[in-house]
Design a protein around this motif. Structure first.
Motif, short mmCIF file in Angstrom:
data_model
loop_
_atom_site.label_atom_id
_atom_site.label_comp_id
_atom_site.label_asym_id
_atom_site.label_seq_id
_atom_site.Cartn_x
_atom_site.Cartn_y
_atom_site.Cartn_z
N LEU A 18 0.90 -1.11 -0.08
CA LEU A 18 -0.03 0.18 -0.17
C LEU A 18 0.79 1.04 0.03
N ALA A 19 2.08 1.18 0.81
CA ALA A 19 3.00 2.55 0.80
C ALA A 19 3.60 2.69 -0.50
N VAL A 20 3.92 1.47 -1.01
CA VAL A 20 4.33 1.74 -2.69
C VAL A 20 3.54 2.22 -3.39
N ALA A 21 2.09 1.73 -3.51
CA ALA A 21 1.20 2.21 -4.46
C ALA A 21 0.94 3.86 -4.08
N ARG A 22 0.74 4.10 -2.67
CA ARG A 22 0.37 5.51 -2.63
C ARG A 22 1.68 6.50 -2.41
N GLY A 23 2.82 5.92 -2.53
CA GLY A 23 3.84 6.49 -2.30
C GLY A 23 4.17 7.22 -0.92
N TRP A 24 3.97 6.28 -0.26
CA TRP A 24 4.37 6.95 1.36
C TRP A 24 5.61 6.24 1.74
N ARG A 25 6.75 7.00 1.43
CA ARG A 25 8.02 6.68 1.32
C ARG A 25 8.47 6.48 3.12
N LYS A 26 7.94 7.39 3.80
CA LYS A 26 8.29 7.28 5.55
C LYS A 26 7.81 6.04 5.90
N VAL A 27 6.59 5.48 5.34
CA VAL A 27 6.01 4.10 5.83
C VAL A 27 6.97 2.99 5.25
N GLU A 28 7.48 3.09 4.06
CA GLU A 28 8.37 2.15 3.55
C GLU A 28 9.59 2.00 4.55
N TYR A 29 10.15 2.86 4.93
CA TYR A 29 11.28 3.00 5.79
C TYR A 29 11.07 1.86 6.94
N LEU A 30 10.10 1.84 7.39
CA LEU A 30 9.91 0.70 8.43
C LEU A 30 9.16 -0.58 8.01
#
Length: 225
Positions: A18-30
């Motif tokens: 979901l983070a990749v699809a929405r571009g939530w880079r900070k979420v990806e870090y975790l």
């Protein structure tokens, strides 16, 4: 505790997608390294790290290191190091899949030929694109990486024909290896040849499912719990 950890692994993977699809880079870090951390914890609790499972645990840990390196800023600088971490992860999986080693016979040679002929056209196209992108220095590393992942897929597929492997674990590691290599091909094609629509999302889905299935198969084959 094992089922809970496996459930958390899938949940964390879904959050990462979901983070990749929405571009939530900070979420990806975790979330991105979190998937591998939870998968490692599940393997440790479910089956331990004895015998061949040590190599699968090492593969998961190295993959987590690769995930972290590829998340760092200045991707062009850190990409070779991330590639190296995943190269070592594949080598670890090769070691785990070949303890004991697969027998050498006509079937073995036929499977090796099948994997090589299937991968060669894609790898050749990717290698040809590197100099065009000004990345000639990556030609040799990518060539070695492609040879290694092909060997990993070959090792996984051979479990389908080995009498010392149970059916379900063999199916899981084979499908997992195929998905893992699919993710590598998507990454390389998307990065070096031509952008793929939703390429990063498909990359992460195949990557996580591939890793999870491989580790589940290994735990089913070698685990005692």
């Amino acid at each position: 505790m094992g089922p809970a950890l496996l459930s958390l692994t899938f949940i964390c993977a879904a959050i990462e997608w979901l983070a990749v699809a929405r571009g939530w880079r900070k979420v990806e870090y975790l979330a991105k390294p979190g998937v591998m951390a939870l998968l490692f914890a599940w393997l440790l609790v479910k089956a331990g790290l004895d015998g061949p499972l040590f190599w699968f645990g090492l593969g998961v840990a190295l993959s987590m290191a690769g995930d972290i390196l590829l998340l760092l800023k200045n991707e062009r600088r850190w990409f070779p190091f991330g590639l190296g971490a995943f190269l070592l992860a594949h080598i670890a999986y090769i070691a785990g899949l070949n303890l004991p080693p697969a027998p050498l016979n006509t079937l073995t040679l036929g499977m090796a030929l099948f994997v090589g002929m299937t991968a060669f056209p894609l790898v050749r196209r990717i290698l040809r694109s590197l100099p065009q992108k000004g990345l000639r220095r990556l030609v040799e590393p990518v060539r070695y990486y492609a040879a290694t992942i092909s060997l990993m897929l070959f090792s996984a597929l051979m479990t389908l024909f080995r009498t010392d492997w149970l059916s379900t674990p063999a199916y899981l590691v084979s499908l997992g290896a195929f998905l893992f290599i699919t993710s590598d091909m998507i990454l390389a094609w998307n990065k070096f040849v031509h952008p793929i629509w939703r390429g990063r999302l498909f990359l992460m889905i195949t990557y996580h499912l591939g890793q999870i299935l491989m580790v589940m198969g290994a735990a089913g084959q070698f685990g005692v719990g």
